[in-house]
Design a protein around this motif. Structure first.
Motif, mmCIF file in Angstrom:
data_model
loop_
_atom_site.group_PDB
_atom_site.id
_atom_site.type_symbol
_atom_site.label_atom_id
_atom_site.label_comp_id
_atom_site.label_asym_id
_atom_site.label_seq_id
_atom_site.Cartn_x
_atom_site.Cartn_y
_atom_site.Cartn_z
ATOM 1 N N THR A 191 0.767 7.308 3.394
ATOM 2 C CA THR A 191 0.060 6.020 3.316
ATOM 3 C C THR A 191 0.543 5.053 4.384
ATOM 4 O OG1 THR A 191 -0.177 6.313 0.915
ATOM 5 C CG2 THR A 191 -0.554 4.105 1.804
ATOM 6 N N GLY A 192 1.861 4.966 4.569
ATOM 7 C CA GLY A 192 2.399 4.073 5.589
ATOM 8 C C GLY A 192 1.939 4.450 6.980
ATOM 9 N N ALA A 193 1.898 5.751 7.271
ATOM 10 C CA ALA A 193 1.418 6.214 8.573
ATOM 11 C C ALA A 193 -0.053 5.868 8.757
ATOM 12 C CB ALA A 193 1.629 7.721 8.706
ATOM 13 N N ALA A 194 -0.841 6.002 7.682
ATOM 14 C CA ALA A 194 -2.273 5.679 7.754
ATOM 15 C C ALA A 194 -2.483 4.192 8.018
ATOM 16 C CB ALA A 194 -2.969 6.094 6.463
ATOM 17 N N VAL A 195 -1.721 3.335 7.323
ATOM 18 C CA VAL A 195 -1.836 1.890 7.530
ATOM 19 C C VAL A 195 -1.479 1.532 8.966
ATOM 20 C CG1 VAL A 195 -0.828 -0.348 6.921
ATOM 21 C CG2 VAL A 195 -1.434 1.275 5.124
ATOM 22 N N ALA B 250 -10.104 -0.015 3.474
ATOM 23 C CA ALA B 250 -10.497 1.383 3.278
ATOM 24 C C ALA B 250 -9.313 2.223 2.803
ATOM 25 C CB ALA B 250 -11.062 1.949 4.571
ATOM 26 N N VAL B 251 -8.140 1.981 3.399
ATOM 27 C CA VAL B 251 -6.930 2.696 2.953
ATOM 28 C C VAL B 251 -6.616 2.337 1.503
ATOM 29 C CG1 VAL B 251 -4.451 3.012 3.316
ATOM 30 C CG2 VAL B 251 -5.979 2.809 5.281
ATOM 31 N N ALA B 252 -6.715 1.050 1.185
ATOM 32 C CA ALA B 252 -6.449 0.607 -0.186
ATOM 33 C C ALA B 252 -7.421 1.246 -1.174
ATOM 34 C CB ALA B 252 -6.545 -0.918 -0.268
ATOM 35 N N LEU B 253 -8.683 1.345 -0.793
ATOM 36 C CA LEU B 253 -9.698 1.944 -1.660
ATOM 37 C C LEU B 253 -9.375 3.402 -1.957
ATOM 38 C CD1 LEU B 253 -12.386 1.394 -3.095
ATOM 39 C CD2 LEU B 253 -13.551 2.191 -1.026
ATOM 40 N N VAL B 254 -8.948 4.139 -0.939
ATOM 41 C CA VAL B 254 -8.590 5.553 -1.132
ATOM 42 C C VAL B 254 -7.402 5.683 -2.069
ATOM 43 C CG1 VAL B 254 -7.689 7.611 0.014
ATOM 44 C CG2 VAL B 254 -9.539 6.305 1.084
ATOM 45 N N VAL B 255 -6.378 4.841 -1.867
ATOM 46 C CA VAL B 255 -5.169 4.916 -2.703
ATOM 47 C C VAL B 255 -5.488 4.594 -4.159
ATOM 48 C CG1 VAL B 255 -2.911 3.878 -3.137
ATOM 49 C CG2 VAL B 255 -3.597 4.426 -0.797
ATOM 50 N N VAL B 256 -6.257 3.536 -4.381
ATOM 51 C CA VAL B 256 -6.614 3.150 -5.758
ATOM 52 C C VAL B 256 -7.489 4.223 -6.393
ATOM 53 C CG1 VAL B 256 -7.869 1.463 -7.158
ATOM 54 C CG2 VAL B 256 -6.355 0.685 -5.331
ATOM 55 N N LEU C 106 0.831 -1.205 0.000
ATOM 56 C CA LEU C 106 0.000 0.000 0.000
ATOM 57 C C LEU C 106 0.866 1.256 0.000
ATOM 58 C CD1 LEU C 106 -2.881 -0.990 2.455
ATOM 59 C CD2 LEU C 106 -3.030 -0.660 -0.022
ATOM 60 N N SER C 107 1.989 1.220 0.694
ATOM 61 C CA SER C 107 2.907 2.363 0.681
ATOM 62 C C SER C 107 3.485 2.582 -0.707
ATOM 63 C CB SER C 107 4.029 2.149 1.696
ATOM 64 O OG SER C 107 3.530 2.083 3.011
ATOM 65 N N ALA C 108 3.788 1.489 -1.408
ATOM 66 C CA ALA C 108 4.295 1.599 -2.776
ATOM 67 C C ALA C 108 3.260 2.269 -3.678
ATOM 68 C CB ALA C 108 4.657 0.219 -3.315
#
Length: 238
Positions: free
Chosen positions: A195-199, A220-226, A119-121
């Motif tokens: 992203t890493g901090a959010a995860v 939810a974090v993944a959905l926002v990033v995508v 997710l950070s990537a």
């Protein structure tokens, strides 16, 4: 013996502080990523350059579509496992990954550490494409993911009540290098860091919750990033 076996089946398996399976000193994911990045780095010197270029994320701020819009859905992820030909790029990233991974992976567990890294990537790719950047610049390297680990390290240490000043100084110094040294994408660093901090925040806040709740938070974090990546693709198609 049957009673003992039955009791063992009913006992809860030990979990890490953040809900992962306990595997003492296990850093299999960290080692795997280091090996993959090393092999991909060497591969660029022997494979057709067009094959390598097909895996690299390019920030096409123009009428020509970028990544998702072009159907190259893999580029935001594959570009995080590739590096520039100069050895210092891959060596620095792998050294940082090795150091932080040795600390974080046993705390989080394999699955959660893998989610954090990937997710950070992707968050780094989102930062590199949405924040102001020179048109046509290629984004390549594990830096976004590594900065995600930095962000997670800070959050984890704060949650555990451990010293965080050195982590903050490390992040600040490395981020400043990206801002002032040409050719380094501070945008990817920032995207990965956030992203890493959010995860890590999700993992910390849901560590006592059922696994499904923790998985939903990561989802939810993944959905926002995508969604951010998809927005970037649509934006650059206009």
């Amino acid at each position: 013996m049957d009673c003992v076996a039955e009791a063992n089946r009913g006992a809860r398996a030990p979990r890490t502080t953040f809900g992962g399976a306990v595997r003492s000193g296990d850093t299999a994911v960290t080692k795997t990523v280091v090996v993959v990045c090393a092999l991909m780095y060497l591969a660029q010197f022997v494979v057709d350059p067009r094959v390598y270029a097909y895996l690299v994320l390019t920030n096409q701020v123009s009428a020509y579509p970028w990544a998702f819009a072009a159907g190259n859905y893999w580029q935001p992820l594959t570009s995080a496992f590739l590096h520039a030909p100069t050895p210092i790029h891959v060596l620095f990233n792998m050294y940082a990954l090795w150091l932080v991974g040795q600390y974080l992976e046993p705390l989080l567990g394999r699955a959660r550490f893998t989610a954090l890294y990937l997710l950070s990537a992707l968050g780094g790719a989102a930062g590199a494409t949405l924040l102001p950047m020179t048109a046509g610049v290629s984004t390549v390297g594990a830096s976004g993911a590594v900065f995600g680990l930095f962000g997670a390290l800070f959050v984890v240490n704060r949650h555990l009540g451990r010293q965080s000043g050195q982590v903050l100084a490390l992040v600040a110094i490395n981020f400043a290098i990206g801002v002032f040294v040409p050719g380094i994408s501070w945008q990817a660093h920032l995207g990965g860091l956030v992203t890493g901090a959010a995860v890590a925040a999700v993992l910390a806040r849901t560590r006592r919750s059922p696994r499904l709740v923790q998985a939903a938070g990561l989802g939810a974090v993944a959905l926002v990033v995508v969604a951010l990546l998809a927005y970037a693709a649509a934006r650059f198609t206009l």
